[in-house]
Design a protein around this motif. Sequence first.
Motif, short mmCIF file in Angstrom:
data_model
loop_
_atom_site.label_atom_id
_atom_site.label_comp_id
_atom_site.label_asym_id
_atom_site.label_seq_id
_atom_site.Cartn_x
_atom_site.Cartn_y
_atom_site.Cartn_z
N SER A 131 0.83 -1.22 0.00
CA SER A 131 0.00 0.00 0.00
C SER A 131 0.86 1.27 0.00
O SER A 131 0.42 2.32 0.46
CB SER A 131 -0.93 -0.01 1.22
OG SER A 131 -0.20 -0.09 2.43
N CYS A 134 -1.06 5.00 -3.73
CA CYS A 134 -2.52 5.01 -3.84
C CYS A 134 -2.95 4.23 -5.07
O CYS A 134 -2.43 4.45 -6.18
CB CYS A 134 -3.01 6.45 -3.93
SG CYS A 134 -4.79 6.61 -4.21
N THR A 141 1.47 7.05 -0.35
CA THR A 141 0.60 7.15 0.81
C THR A 141 1.40 7.53 2.06
O THR A 141 2.63 7.42 2.10
CB THR A 141 -0.14 5.84 1.08
OG1 THR A 141 0.82 4.79 1.28
CG2 THR A 141 -1.05 5.47 -0.10
N VAL A 159 -6.59 3.38 2.93
CA VAL A 159 -6.40 1.97 2.63
C VAL A 159 -6.09 1.24 3.93
O VAL A 159 -5.18 1.63 4.67
CB VAL A 159 -5.26 1.76 1.62
CG1 VAL A 159 -5.08 0.28 1.31
CG2 VAL A 159 -5.51 2.55 0.35
#
Length: 292
Positions: A131, A134, A141, A159
């Motif tokens: 993650s 994005c 992120t 997320v």
Amino acid sequence: MKYHTAPGDPLPHCAVFSVTTLTRRFPEPATVPAGALWVLVSGQGVAIRDGDIPQIYAESGPSPAVPVTGPVEYLGHRGTTPCYAAELPEDIPLPEGRVIVGVRELYGRIPDEDVAIAAFAVRMIASAKASRFCGRCGTKTVPVLTERAKRCPACGLVVYPRISPAIIVLITRGEECLLARSPRFPNGMHSVIAGFVEPGETLEHAVHREVKEEVGLVVKNIRYFASEPWPFPDSLMIGFIAEYAAGEIEIDNNEIVSAGWFGRDALPPLPAPMSISRALIDRWVERGNLRH
């Protein structure tokens, strides 16, 4: 040992990978406090200090001699001490006195609570790596300090760590149970039927569908047994017991390469005791023994 027992059921399931000895305190520290404990992750294993009693924790974290190039993840507090996971680079020597051991191989060597934390550390590092950017706009992120999540500073997408629900079911027919072989299993090993839940399904629907797809049978009287966070890589296994209703065994020759009915006194090689699949089988065996 962490036990999960259905009402009226004297035979508990030990959920080895259930993280019950860490408390999550949010907002998490903005910087790593002095005196934190570290779990140093490498692939699907952790760097343990080997010996008569192996130790997964490092009291000092990454250093100039052990740089961190990947994510650092807050795991929670162990008592009053914060605990973090960090990924070790692949191309540097390990800290002195430490060796990499896979999470599965730690079972039985260290307390279950530490096995669970080691697995959790591996899982959170993998989640952080998946993650980093994005999925909607591609921006890098940033951590959300008030919950276990990552946020996109550009579009605002939040997320969370992925959890993949899967059903696992023991099917009984009188004094027999159905066991099957996956092509991924070690030679001779059999287990119960399992599969991932699909979008739009209930858990019960997933049980019916997976059993029908993999072995061609119809089941009835589906009853919940227990659950297990299974960190290989991110499953939540929801266990059931069901009864045979109709049909002849017809294997799919994809997920399953053989299947059959087995009595308690003629079982094939089974999964490791740490698994919920083994807990389902053991529960059935012990329940039968209690009647004699």
